[in-house]
Scaffold this motif. Sequence first.
Motif, PDB file in Angstrom:
ATOM      1  N   LYS A  22       0.847  -1.211   0.000  1.00  0.00           N
ATOM      2  CA  LYS A  22       0.000   0.000   0.000  1.00  0.00           C
ATOM      3  C   LYS A  22       0.877   1.255   0.000  1.00  0.00           C
ATOM      4  O   LYS A  22       0.678   2.157  -0.799  1.00  0.00           O
ATOM      5  CB  LYS A  22      -0.890  -0.003   1.252  1.00  0.00           C
ATOM      6  N   LEU A  26       0.826   4.054  -3.148  1.00  0.00           N
ATOM      7  CA  LEU A  26       0.228   5.400  -3.052  1.00  0.00           C
ATOM      8  C   LEU A  26       1.146   6.492  -3.641  1.00  0.00           C
ATOM      9  O   LEU A  26       0.701   7.259  -4.501  1.00  0.00           O
ATOM     10  CB  LEU A  26      -0.145   5.715  -1.596  1.00  0.00           C
ATOM     11  N   ARG A  92      -4.815  10.893   4.542  1.00  0.00           N
ATOM     12  CA  ARG A  92      -3.724  11.855   4.621  1.00  0.00           C
ATOM     13  C   ARG A  92      -2.801  11.771   3.394  1.00  0.00           C
ATOM     14  O   ARG A  92      -2.336  12.774   2.879  1.00  0.00           O
ATOM     15  CB  ARG A  92      -2.923  11.595   5.901  1.00  0.00           C
ATOM     16  N   ARG A 121       0.331  14.949  12.947  1.00  0.00           N
ATOM     17  CA  ARG A 121       0.858  14.761  11.590  1.00  0.00           C
ATOM     18  C   ARG A 121       0.876  16.038  10.749  1.00  0.00           C
ATOM     19  O   ARG A 121       0.164  16.158   9.738  1.00  0.00           O
ATOM     20  CB  ARG A 121       0.091  13.638  10.886  1.00  0.00           C
ATOM     21  N   ASP A 124       4.710  20.456   7.759  1.00  0.00           N
ATOM     22  CA  ASP A 124       5.761  21.472   7.666  1.00  0.00           C
ATOM     23  C   ASP A 124       6.993  21.031   6.868  1.00  0.00           C
ATOM     24  O   ASP A 124       7.570  21.818   6.128  1.00  0.00           O
ATOM     25  CB  ASP A 124       6.165  21.928   9.089  1.00  0.00           C
ATOM     26  N   HIS A 126       7.178  18.833   4.373  1.00  0.00           N
ATOM     27  CA  HIS A 126       6.858  18.813   2.935  1.00  0.00           C
ATOM     28  C   HIS A 126       6.981  20.249   2.382  1.00  0.00           C
ATOM     29  O   HIS A 126       7.624  20.494   1.359  1.00  0.00           O
ATOM     30  CB  HIS A 126       5.415  18.351   2.691  1.00  0.00           C
ATOM     31  N   PRO A 161      13.413  12.296   9.402  1.00  0.00           N
ATOM     32  CA  PRO A 161      13.327  11.581   8.118  1.00  0.00           C
ATOM     33  C   PRO A 161      11.895  11.164   7.778  1.00  0.00           C
ATOM     34  O   PRO A 161      11.547   9.983   7.823  1.00  0.00           O
ATOM     35  CB  PRO A 161      14.250  10.366   8.332  1.00  0.00           C
ATOM     36  N   SER A 162      11.057  12.149   7.459  1.00  0.00           N
ATOM     37  CA  SER A 162       9.650  11.891   7.148  1.00  0.00           C
ATOM     38  C   SER A 162       9.527  11.151   5.811  1.00  0.00           C
ATOM     39  O   SER A 162      10.115  11.560   4.803  1.00  0.00           O
ATOM     40  CB  SER A 162       8.900  13.222   7.080  1.00  0.00           C
ATOM     41  N   GLY A 164       6.682  10.709   3.944  1.00  0.00           N
ATOM     42  CA  GLY A 164       5.885  11.465   2.977  1.00  0.00           C
ATOM     43  C   GLY A 164       6.631  12.674   2.449  1.00  0.00           C
ATOM     44  O   GLY A 164       6.578  12.973   1.246  1.00  0.00           O
ATOM     45  N   GLU A 188      13.100   4.158   3.973  1.00  0.00           N
ATOM     46  CA  GLU A 188      12.189   3.013   3.842  1.00  0.00           C
ATOM     47  C   GLU A 188      12.257   2.376   2.444  1.00  0.00           C
ATOM     48  O   GLU A 188      12.517   3.075   1.452  1.00  0.00           O
ATOM     49  CB  GLU A 188      10.741   3.488   4.094  1.00  0.00           C
ATOM     50  N   ASP A 304       4.373   0.873  12.195  1.00  0.00           N
ATOM     51  CA  ASP A 304       3.183   0.200  11.655  1.00  0.00           C
ATOM     52  C   ASP A 304       3.052  -1.250  12.135  1.00  0.00           C
ATOM     53  O   ASP A 304       2.072  -1.922  11.814  1.00  0.00           O
ATOM     54  CB  ASP A 304       3.198   0.239  10.118  1.00  0.00           C
ATOM     55  N   ILE A 326       7.490   7.462  17.004  1.00  0.00           N
ATOM     56  CA  ILE A 326       7.141   8.134  15.734  1.00  0.00           C
ATOM     57  C   ILE A 326       5.858   8.952  15.851  1.00  0.00           C
ATOM     58  O   ILE A 326       5.796  10.094  15.404  1.00  0.00           O
ATOM     59  CB  ILE A 326       6.997   7.100  14.579  1.00  0.00           C
TER      60      ILE A 326
HETATM   61  C1  UD1 Z   1       4.165   6.959   6.353  1.00  0.00           C
HETATM   62  C2  UD1 Z   1       3.302   5.728   6.195  1.00  0.00           C
HETATM   63  C3  UD1 Z   1       2.726   5.302   7.536  1.00  0.00           C
HETATM   64  C4  UD1 Z   1       3.848   5.112   8.558  1.00  0.00           C
HETATM   65  C5  UD1 Z   1       4.742   6.357   8.626  1.00  0.00           C
HETATM   66  C6  UD1 Z   1       5.949   6.167   9.507  1.00  0.00           C
HETATM   67  C7  UD1 Z   1       2.463   6.000   3.942  1.00  0.00           C
HETATM   68  C8  UD1 Z   1       1.300   6.278   3.058  1.00  0.00           C
HETATM   69  N1  UD1 Z   1       2.237   6.046   5.259  1.00  0.00           N
HETATM   70  O1  UD1 Z   1       3.311   8.002   6.826  1.00  0.00           O
HETATM   71  O2  UD1 Z   1       2.037   4.065   7.338  1.00  0.00           O
HETATM   72  O3  UD1 Z   1       3.285   4.887   9.816  1.00  0.00           O
HETATM   73  O4  UD1 Z   1       5.207   6.685   7.292  1.00  0.00           O
HETATM   74  O5  UD1 Z   1       6.697   5.078   9.101  1.00  0.00           O
HETATM   75  O6  UD1 Z   1       3.546   5.721   3.476  1.00  0.00           O
HETATM   76  N2  UD1 Z   1       6.023  14.857  10.521  1.00  0.00           N
HETATM   77  C9  UD1 Z   1       6.168  16.187  10.811  1.00  0.00           C
HETATM   78  N3  UD1 Z   1       6.118  17.082   9.769  1.00  0.00           N
HETATM   79  C10 UD1 Z   1       5.926  16.686   8.472  1.00  0.00           C
HETATM   80  C11 UD1 Z   1       5.782  15.317   8.203  1.00  0.00           C
HETATM   81  C12 UD1 Z   1       5.835  14.413   9.248  1.00  0.00           C
HETATM   82  O7  UD1 Z   1       6.353  16.575  11.958  1.00  0.00           O
HETATM   83  O8  UD1 Z   1       5.900  17.551   7.571  1.00  0.00           O
HETATM   84  C13 UD1 Z   1       6.044  13.888  11.647  1.00  0.00           C
HETATM   85  C14 UD1 Z   1       4.702  13.161  11.784  1.00  0.00           C
HETATM   86  O9  UD1 Z   1       3.795  13.927  12.548  1.00  0.00           O
HETATM   87  C15 UD1 Z   1       5.092  11.881  12.467  1.00  0.00           C
HETATM   88  C16 UD1 Z   1       6.485  11.614  11.904  1.00  0.00           C
HETATM   89  O10 UD1 Z   1       6.948  12.843  11.351  1.00  0.00           O
HETATM   90  O11 UD1 Z   1       5.162  12.065  13.848  1.00  0.00           O
HETATM   91  C17 UD1 Z   1       6.519  10.537  10.848  1.00  0.00           C
HETATM   92  O12 UD1 Z   1       5.713  10.911   9.762  1.00  0.00           O
HETATM   93  P1  UD1 Z   1       6.023  10.484   8.263  1.00  0.00           P
HETATM   94  O13 UD1 Z   1       7.289   9.694   8.195  1.00  0.00           O
HETATM   95  O14 UD1 Z   1       5.891  11.690   7.415  1.00  0.00           O
HETATM   96  O15 UD1 Z   1       4.807   9.519   8.005  1.00  0.00           O
HETATM   97  P2  UD1 Z   1       3.811   9.510   6.781  1.00  0.00           P
HETATM   98  O16 UD1 Z   1       4.545   9.747   5.506  1.00  0.00           O
HETATM   99  O17 UD1 Z   1       2.645  10.368   7.083  1.00  0.00           O
END
Ligand code: UD1
Length: 415
Positions: A22, A26, A92, A121, A124, A126, A161-162, A164, A188, A304, A326
């Motif tokens: 999944k 996406l 999201r 979540r 910022d 991005h 290391p976000s 998304g 990842e 996850d 996380i």
């Molecule tokens: C992706 C996965 C999700 C998984 C997560 C962490 C997808 C579609 N989803 O979610 O299943 O649980 O990775 O492995 O791939 N954060 C910020 N600012 C930002 C972005 C993120 O503070 O701009 C924080 C989030 O609030 C969270 C952490 O970073 O606490 C991790 O988020 P992120 O790695 O971005 O997760 P997703 O991409 O949303």
Amino acid sequence: MDTLVICGAKPLQGQVKVSGSKNATLPIMAASLLSTGEVTLSGVPELDDIAVMAEVLRILGAKVYRDHDTMVINASTINSIEVPENITRRMRASNLVMGALLARFAQARVAYPGGCAIGSRPMDLHLKGFRNLGYEIDEEYGIMEGKGGKIAGNEILLDFPSVGATENIMMAASLTPGVTIIRNAAREPEIVDLQNFLNRMGARIRGAGLDTIRIEGVKKLDGVEHSVIPDRIEAGTFMAAAAISRGDLWLDNVVPEHIQPLIAKLREIGVEISTWTSGIRIIGNDHLRPTDLKTMPYPGFPTDMQAQMMTLLATVSGTSVIVETIFENRFMHVQELRRMGADIKNEGRVAIVKGKKRLQGCKVEATDLRAGAALILAGLYAEGETTISRVEHIDRGYDKIHQKLLEIGADIVRV
Ligand code: UD1
């Protein structure tokens, strides 16, 4: 609304074919917007989240067809750059189209996804990435609006290391002139799959899987065929199912390297695991040991899989400590597991699990996707009948889980 009814305490045995990922599909669907050519994806799982992303692409004007696990996307007909709030609230990950829209049309209007059950979540990181590439970003009335300014490749250091943010920036940078370097990038396997997909389209990206990714912008990207990687979290959930039911499962369509953190943890507690190129065998037993675990960005233990692992540890004698680093609110399954008799205490981001020989089936609610998976596992172990409501959360991320469990001997009915 559907419910799942499980009669537990039966060892699961047999073979399961893991579906496509999944979380790889996406962003790849979003990246299809970068090309006017036709994109054909195979290994696409049948999930509600995938259907929502297909709807996002259609709202933007793309043509999306699917036949079993194959999906064809044609984004030559895009006529909108706007994703409304009613869609971003449903999923999201719909924000992943923002980077691709900016790169192709120098414009995007995406409603803010808002918080969700497991944490706030924010977006910022991005937006910081887009701004570093020269896009003008406004955030007003719940909308993130981007416009092309003086666009050029740049160095971007992510504070965290976000996943998304890394993906969104990779997509935006692939059509941005000059060289972009993302430091402290997410590592990842889904990031590597996105790089492979984009490079096949003609992008010039290297470094995915490491913490620095280098993207040399190109002028255009072509249509392409791509097969998505297997879902490591679905694989992990079935591994936990084998362990908790004290069963014996063979999983096909698995990349053992992607689930190393899980294999290591399960072996540590005494689960027997053997691996080969694209498969894995897991044998559970009655002499499992407790452990401590902390969720971390890849290659650390995946958040996850935290809920599913908690259920397993709730059945293992001794005390285990789980730390969630996380997401700030990812322990909603604790209360439901307690209803079933689990001995779990939690304070902030820490949960202390005292394993018990017995869990008792009862009525529980899936509060989010992985919490739902954790309750299925609890139901497979518990004595008596477990009824899980809010199954729609589980449908977001598990492809035909009910049928797959039936085929390996679970007593499970969808009502
Ligand atoms: C992706 C996965 C999700 C998984 C997560 C962490 C997808 C579609 N989803 O979610 O299943 O649980 O990775 O492995 O791939 N954060 C910020 N600012 C930002 C972005 C993120 O503070 O701009 C924080 C989030 O609030 C969270 C952490 O970073 O606490 C991790 O988020 P992120 O790695 O971005 O997760 P997703 O991409 O949303």
